[in-house]
Enzyme design. Structure first.
Site, short mmCIF file in Angstrom:
data_model
loop_
_atom_site.label_atom_id
_atom_site.label_comp_id
_atom_site.label_asym_id
_atom_site.label_seq_id
_atom_site.Cartn_x
_atom_site.Cartn_y
_atom_site.Cartn_z
CG HIS A 82 -40.48 57.43 -106.03
ND1 HIS A 82 -39.64 56.43 -106.45
CD2 HIS A 82 -41.13 56.94 -104.95
CE1 HIS A 82 -39.78 55.38 -105.66
NE2 HIS A 82 -40.69 55.66 -104.74
NE ARG A 168 -41.43 52.13 -94.41
CZ ARG A 168 -41.51 52.81 -95.56
NH1 ARG A 168 -40.54 52.75 -96.44
NH2 ARG A 168 -42.56 53.55 -95.82
CB SER A 183 -38.36 54.74 -98.07
OG SER A 183 -38.52 53.89 -99.18
CE LYS A 187 -36.93 53.64 -103.48
NZ LYS A 187 -37.45 53.40 -102.14
N1 URA Z 1 -42.10 54.45 -102.38
C1 URA Z 1 -40.93 54.17 -101.75
O1 URA Z 1 -39.91 53.97 -102.39
N2 URA Z 1 -40.92 54.14 -100.41
C2 URA Z 1 -42.01 54.37 -99.66
O2 URA Z 1 -41.93 54.34 -98.44
C3 URA Z 1 -43.22 54.66 -100.31
C4 URA Z 1 -43.25 54.69 -101.69
#
Ligand code: URA
Length: 442
Positions: A82, A168, A183, A187
């Protein structure tokens, strides 16, 4: 729980206990805390920050706000990647199929555009028919069958992040270390991973502002993974210029397809290979970075990685023909070359201005209900340090109409800075952060 008391405490710089974070997030998902109250809480967090214990409690509450993927029955290692967000950053589109084509399961839960930064889901959805709103059952079955899925948060999985992410974006609270960390990690921890590679962007186009903040963000996420049994490696990479050449949803898919065919720009390939090498080592299929790099090069040159992308697109309802013929992607209504306004060195290509211009062209969302125009964007061939002559083409603008072309032209005029001397761009890959500490990578 009286939510106004919690907002008040955070507004005044106080702390919330883990049970209070759990109650807040549970009530938000149940609809008992309104979007306006959550927006106020997000602004209070943005202003005062959270300590690591509060960040861990918020992350855990968000992760548990819905159902979670269970993949342990697969037996093998499961690795995801990510990015904390940038401009032109399409490495996830390349890495998901590339790494999974080499035998590592990649259950990828990605995000949408946030602020001036792009999102993997928005990019993928520019492929005709492609769906990323998958149920957990479908995602699990797809990983079992083809070893890879790219999906988003939903009302079923990490629903708290879905709502908070959109808020946000709409309230200028994206750029906060604890909010980015919670965040992303809510996930990732809901995916039942054994390993995670993070691309922590730094520079003017990223969501965190300087090296110290980038290291704090990386260290926070590495520690969150460790506390939850997931090994995390974070690389700090440059976002003081766009990555690769294409910026815009369909344009970035096209560049990712070229990269999977061995024709990616050098900076994009360097970051992709560095992140991919970490993924393959965490996935147990390469002993070191050299072996990982060789395996990735073979997967690309043999067409195996591009075929995996076709499989993923087909499994998610998209037109797999896009891999052989990117012209099936949505096209812009108007395009224009942008020429260097003087001779000299390209001193800077400012990513934030370009990301904001993409949103203005319709390629990102200014409000929660905005629809994305997938065809618009820029292809910028000039890189910091290049020498250019007056009138030399350095970029192409793709827009809906002439008004969009004018917006794009104005953005490029202020973002591409040509001077008598070259600037000093950030090293492409500067630090590696793990539970063992921080090492320099340049
Ligand atoms: N990717 C995400 O899933 N959340 C964020 O806050 C920034 C990048």
């Amino acid at each position: 729980m009286l939510v106004t008391r919690l907002i008040e405490r955070k507004r005044d710089g106080g702390r919330l206990e883990p049970a209070e974070w759990t109650a807040l997030i549970r009530s938000y998902v149940a609809g008992d805390v309104s979007d306006s109250q959550m927006a106020a809480m997000l602004m209070a967090i943005y202003v005062h920050g959270l300590d690591r214990m509060e960040t861990a409690a918020l992350t855990d509450a968000m992760r548990r706000s819905g159902a979670q993927l269970s993949l342990a029955h697969l037996g093998g290692l499961r690795v995801d990647k990510h990015s904390t967000g940038g401009v032109g950053d399409k490495t996830s589109l390349i890495l998901a199929p590339l790494v999974s084509s080499l035998g590592v399961a990649v259950p990828m839960m990605s995000g949408r555009g946030l602020g001036h930064t792009g999102g993997t889901l928005d990019k993928l959805e520019s492929i005709p028919g492609m769906r990323t709103d998958l149920t957990l059952a479908k995602a699990r079955a797809q990983v079992e069958r083809i070893g890879c899925v790219v999906m988003g948060q939903s009302s079923e999985v990490v629903p708290a992040d879905r709502g908070m992410y959109a808020l946000r974006n709409a309230t200028a609270t994206a750029e906060s270390v604890p909010l980015v960390a919670s965040s992303i990690m809510s996930k990732k921890l809901a995916e039942d991973l054994t390993g995670l590679v993070l691309d922590v962007k730094r520079g003017s186009g990223s969501l965190v502002h300087d090296l110290d903040e980038a290291l704090e963000l990386a260290g926070t996420m590495v520690a969150l993974g460790d506390a939850n049994g997931c090994e995390v490696v974070a690389l700090l990479t440059a976002m003081d210029r766009p990555l690769g050449r294409a910026i815009g949803n369909a344009l970035e898919v096209e560049e990712a397809i070229h990269a999977l065919s061995g024709e990616g720009p050098p900076d994009l390939m360097a970051v992709t290979y560095a992140l991919g090498a970490e993924m393959l080592q965490l996935g147990g299929v390469a002993a070191d970075a050299d072996e990982a790099r060789r395996r990735m090069e073979v997967a690309i040159s043999s067409g195996q990685a591009a075929r995996k992308l076709q499989e993923v697109i087909e499994a998610q309802g998209g037109n797999p023909g896009v891999v052989d013929d990117p012209a099936v992607l949505p096209q812009a209504g108007a395009c224009e070359l942008f020429e260097a306004p003087r001779r000299g060195f390209v001193a800077r290509v400012e990513p934030r201005g370009i990301g904001r211009a993409l949103v203005a062209l319709g390629g990102g969302r200014a409000g929660p209900d905005d629809r994305i125009d997938p065809g618009v964007g820029f292809v910028i061939t000039a890189k910091p340090g290049d020498w250019v002559e007056l009138g030399e083409p350095v970029a192409t603008i793709f827009a809906r109409d002439d008004a969009g072309i004018a917006t794009g032209r104005a953005a490029l005029r202020s973002s591409i800075v040509i001077a008598d001397e070259a600037d000093h761009p950030l090293p492409l890959i500067s630090h590696r952060v793990t539970m063992d500490g921080v090492t320099r990578a340049d």
